[in-house]
Scaffold this motif. Structure first.
Motif, PDB file in Angstrom:
ATOM      1  N   CYS A 159       0.849  -1.195   0.000  1.00  0.00           N
ATOM      2  CA  CYS A 159       0.000   0.000   0.000  1.00  0.00           C
ATOM      3  C   CYS A 159       0.880   1.240   0.000  1.00  0.00           C
ATOM      4  CB  CYS A 159      -0.880  -0.009   1.250  1.00  0.00           C
ATOM      5  SG  CYS A 159      -1.968   1.420   1.414  1.00  0.00           S
ATOM      6  N   SER A 162      -0.988   6.378   3.064  1.00  0.00           N
ATOM      7  CA  SER A 162      -2.447   6.482   2.982  1.00  0.00           C
ATOM      8  C   SER A 162      -2.918   7.783   2.335  1.00  0.00           C
ATOM      9  CB  SER A 162      -3.060   6.344   4.383  1.00  0.00           C
ATOM     10  OG  SER A 162      -2.596   7.368   5.238  1.00  0.00           O
ATOM     11  N   LYS A 165      -3.843   7.896  -1.457  1.00  0.00           N
ATOM     12  CA  LYS A 165      -4.967   7.088  -1.942  1.00  0.00           C
ATOM     13  C   LYS A 165      -6.279   7.868  -1.900  1.00  0.00           C
ATOM     14  CE  LYS A 165      -5.277   2.829  -0.636  1.00  0.00           C
ATOM     15  NZ  LYS A 165      -5.428   1.724   0.326  1.00  0.00           N
ATOM     16  N   VAL A 172      -8.340  -1.502   1.220  1.00  0.00           N
ATOM     17  CA  VAL A 172      -9.167  -1.253   0.041  1.00  0.00           C
ATOM     18  C   VAL A 172     -10.642  -1.280   0.439  1.00  0.00           C
ATOM     19  CG1 VAL A 172      -9.829  -2.150  -2.237  1.00  0.00           C
ATOM     20  CG2 VAL A 172      -7.430  -2.193  -1.518  1.00  0.00           C
ATOM     21  N   TYR A 216      -7.191   3.259  -6.911  1.00  0.00           N
ATOM     22  CA  TYR A 216      -7.197   3.765  -5.542  1.00  0.00           C
ATOM     23  C   TYR A 216      -6.057   4.742  -5.293  1.00  0.00           C
ATOM     24  CZ  TYR A 216     -11.095   1.420  -3.318  1.00  0.00           C
ATOM     25  OH  TYR A 216     -12.366   1.059  -2.923  1.00  0.00           O
ATOM     26  N   PHE A 217      -5.064   4.735  -6.164  1.00  0.00           N
ATOM     27  CA  PHE A 217      -4.019   5.739  -6.084  1.00  0.00           C
ATOM     28  C   PHE A 217      -4.540   7.019  -6.743  1.00  0.00           C
ATOM     29  CE2 PHE A 217      -0.142   8.019  -6.996  1.00  0.00           C
ATOM     30  CZ  PHE A 217       0.651   7.733  -5.893  1.00  0.00           C
ATOM     31  N   GLN A 251       3.463  -2.939  -6.977  1.00  0.00           N
ATOM     32  CA  GLN A 251       2.330  -3.184  -6.093  1.00  0.00           C
ATOM     33  C   GLN A 251       2.217  -4.676  -5.813  1.00  0.00           C
ATOM     34  OE1 GLN A 251      -0.186  -1.188  -4.606  1.00  0.00           O
ATOM     35  NE2 GLN A 251      -0.828  -3.096  -3.664  1.00  0.00           N
ATOM     36  N   CYS A 263      -3.959  -1.794  -2.442  1.00  0.00           N
ATOM     37  CA  CYS A 263      -4.292  -0.707  -3.354  1.00  0.00           C
ATOM     38  C   CYS A 263      -4.747  -1.299  -4.677  1.00  0.00           C
ATOM     39  CB  CYS A 263      -3.086   0.205  -3.574  1.00  0.00           C
ATOM     40  SG  CYS A 263      -3.464   1.732  -4.482  1.00  0.00           S
ATOM     41  N   TRP A 265      -5.669  -1.065  -8.637  1.00  0.00           N
ATOM     42  CA  TRP A 265      -5.232  -0.302  -9.803  1.00  0.00           C
ATOM     43  C   TRP A 265      -5.955  -0.810 -11.047  1.00  0.00           C
ATOM     44  CZ3 TRP A 265      -0.937   3.284  -9.885  1.00  0.00           C
ATOM     45  CH2 TRP A 265      -0.232   3.387  -8.665  1.00  0.00           C
TER      46      TRP A 265
END
Length: 491
Positions: A159, A162, A165, A172, A216-217, A251, A263, A265
């Motif tokens: 991850c 934080s 994100k 997640v 999520y990034f 990742q 995370c 993607w």
């Protein structure tokens, strides 16, 4: 390289008639028992093991250094700790691990969540540090390096920090094991035709059953560049500790939508971050560090193909890292993208059973990956305490199990399954033949020209397999549920 291999194989074939094979066998009730000497035959008397069209050079045996593993080994007396480390990491030990995986920020076997920079908006990374790593991860690695000074290392995050994100949190999805606001779960499948319906069904065997269409990034250039720089800072910080990192992956398991650090993607996000930021940044600042596309834990070939079919991505990364369901598409990926190097990145850790089934499963997985062209193999936790439970409630297996109450450890059946391979197949070996199914067999030629045959019978009936050794065959009788290694000695 092909010429050198030909010389090895020709030499081995010429000497095959004068060779015999000693064996060692493991069963659920009796581990590592010397067996009979087996001689070569002119005829195959069992199922013939398939000779591989291309024999790739095996690279490294690895494991991941995690905080909970460090805590587990620390429960043992000093003498037992030294014995464990020697058996696992010494070049003349039993597992001969010579590669380490390093979690960048917390993973699911950290004590709890942390990152190297939790200061929101710190794009210049002024607050970056590896202070937490110095508590457990680095001391753990140092002990391994003392036994294996040439150990190599690679790193990957589970991850990002934080604040990088969209949910501003490390998981997640929400769960009883974290404090994430459940309302943020709507981000995962936002915008998909199925909304958040729970009754969506994917074709059988497909993982994950639903794909996130959300990165999520935060896909803003300031965040993307800061994160690429973050990798460089991590590599530098470890280099200052005399721990060289020669490979990174962007990742861990982008297709596991986790309650622990993770995370998600999209293919577009993966290409953008890797090809436009991470690869060019490290090429400029750390030209000796390779970027691999991983770790892939989905068997959705179309998704991975979408990433690798991008010409910039395919030309940028040096290889591909696969684990769990990702291993199912190894052969297809190698066929389509033969210029890339393929590695296995995490052993399948089960559910905390520490039993014979785990040993047979791991034995088969090593056979599958090495026999299909993976050139490195990384185990997950090599040691855990008690039931192997993470801080997020998942019980997992390990090769060595510590009883915290007694301060003692057990070498599990899975440990010996690994030993059957790792003690005999060193870096630089060539995998020349392989079969799968209930009788997985792997034939390797070591750099010195020695043959190694690693075979198992995972079924309930006796079996006979015939491993090709030059122009002859090694006929191996396998009792049900046995693991066996045979190696030759010139007479």
């Amino acid at each position: 390289m092909k010429h050198a291999l030909s010389l090895i194989l020709v030499s081995a074939a010429l000497g095959a008639a004068a060779r015999s094979f000693t064996s060692v066998t493991t069963t659920e009730s009796a581990v590592w028992k010397p067996g009979a000497v087996v001689s070569l035959s002119n005829k195959a008397k069992g199922t013939v093991v398939e000779t591989l069209a291309d024999s790739l050079e095996f690279g490294r045996w690895g494991t991941c250094f995690n905080e909970r593993g460090y805590d587990a080994i620390s429960m043992l007396p000093d003498s037992a700790q030294a014995s464990v480390m020697r058996r696992v990491f010494a070049p003349d030990g039993e597992l001969r691990i010579n590669m380490g995986r390093i979690p960048m920020n917390a993973n699911d076997y950290a004590r709890d969540w942390y990152s190297c920079d939790e200061v929101a908006g710190d794009f210049a990374l002024e607050h970056f540090n590896i202070d937490r790593d110095r508590e457990a991860i680095i001391p753990f690695i140092k002990r391994a390096q003392a036994l294996c000074p040439g150990m190599t290392f690679w790193a990957s995050p589970w991850c990002p920090p934080s604040w990088m994100k969209i949910n501003a949190d490390y998981p997640v999805r929400s769960d009883r094991t974290n404090t994430m606001d459940p309302r943020k779960d709507a981000l995962l499948f936002a915008g998909t035709p199925d909304g958040n319906r729970d009754d969506y069904k994917a074709p059988k065997g497909i993982f994950p059953p639903r794909l996130s269409e959300t990165d999520y990034f935060i896909m803003d250039s300031r965040y993307l560049q800061a994160y690429a720089d973050y990798f460089g800072r991590f590599i530098d910080a470890y280099a200052a500790e005399q721990i060289p990192i020669d490979m990174v992956m962007y990742q861990n398991e982008a297709w596991s939508y986790t309650p622990y650090p993770g995370c998600a993607w999209t293919p577009e996000g993966i290409v953008r971050f890797n090809a436009e930021y991470l690869v060019p940044t490290l090429a400029r600042t750390h030209p000796g560090v390779e970027v691999y596309f991983g770790t892939i834990n989905t068997n959705r070939f179309d998704v991975i193909d979408k990433v690798l079919s991008d010409s910039l991505m395919s030309a940028s990364v040096k290889g591909v890292g696969l684990q769990w369901e990702g291993g199912q598409i190894l052969s297809r990926l190698r066929d389509k993208y033969p210029h890339l190097r393929y590695v296995q990145t995490e052993g399948e850790c089960g559910w905390g059973s520490f039993d014979w089934n785990a040993a047979e499963h791991t034995f088969e997985r090593i056979n599958h990956y090495l026999g299909n062209g993976a050139q490195d193999y990384t185990f997950w936790n090599f040691i855990l305490a008690d039931d192997g439970e993470s801080g997020w409630g998942w019980k997992q297996n390990a090769l060595i199990r510590v009883d915290s109450a007694k301060g003692a450890c057990t070498y599990t059946p899975e440990y010996y399954a690994v030993r059957h391979y790792a003690e005999f197949i060193p870096s630089g070996s060539r995998i020349v033949a392989r079969s799968g199914g209930d009788t997985p067999v792997l034939v390797a030629v070591t750099p010195s020209g020695t043959y190694v045959v690693v075979a198992a019978n995972l079924g309930d009936k006796k079996a006979v397999v015939s491993a090709p050794i030059g122009s002859k065959y090694l006929n191996i009788k396998l009792k049900p549920h046995t693991l066996t290694t045979l190696s030759d000695a010139v007479e």
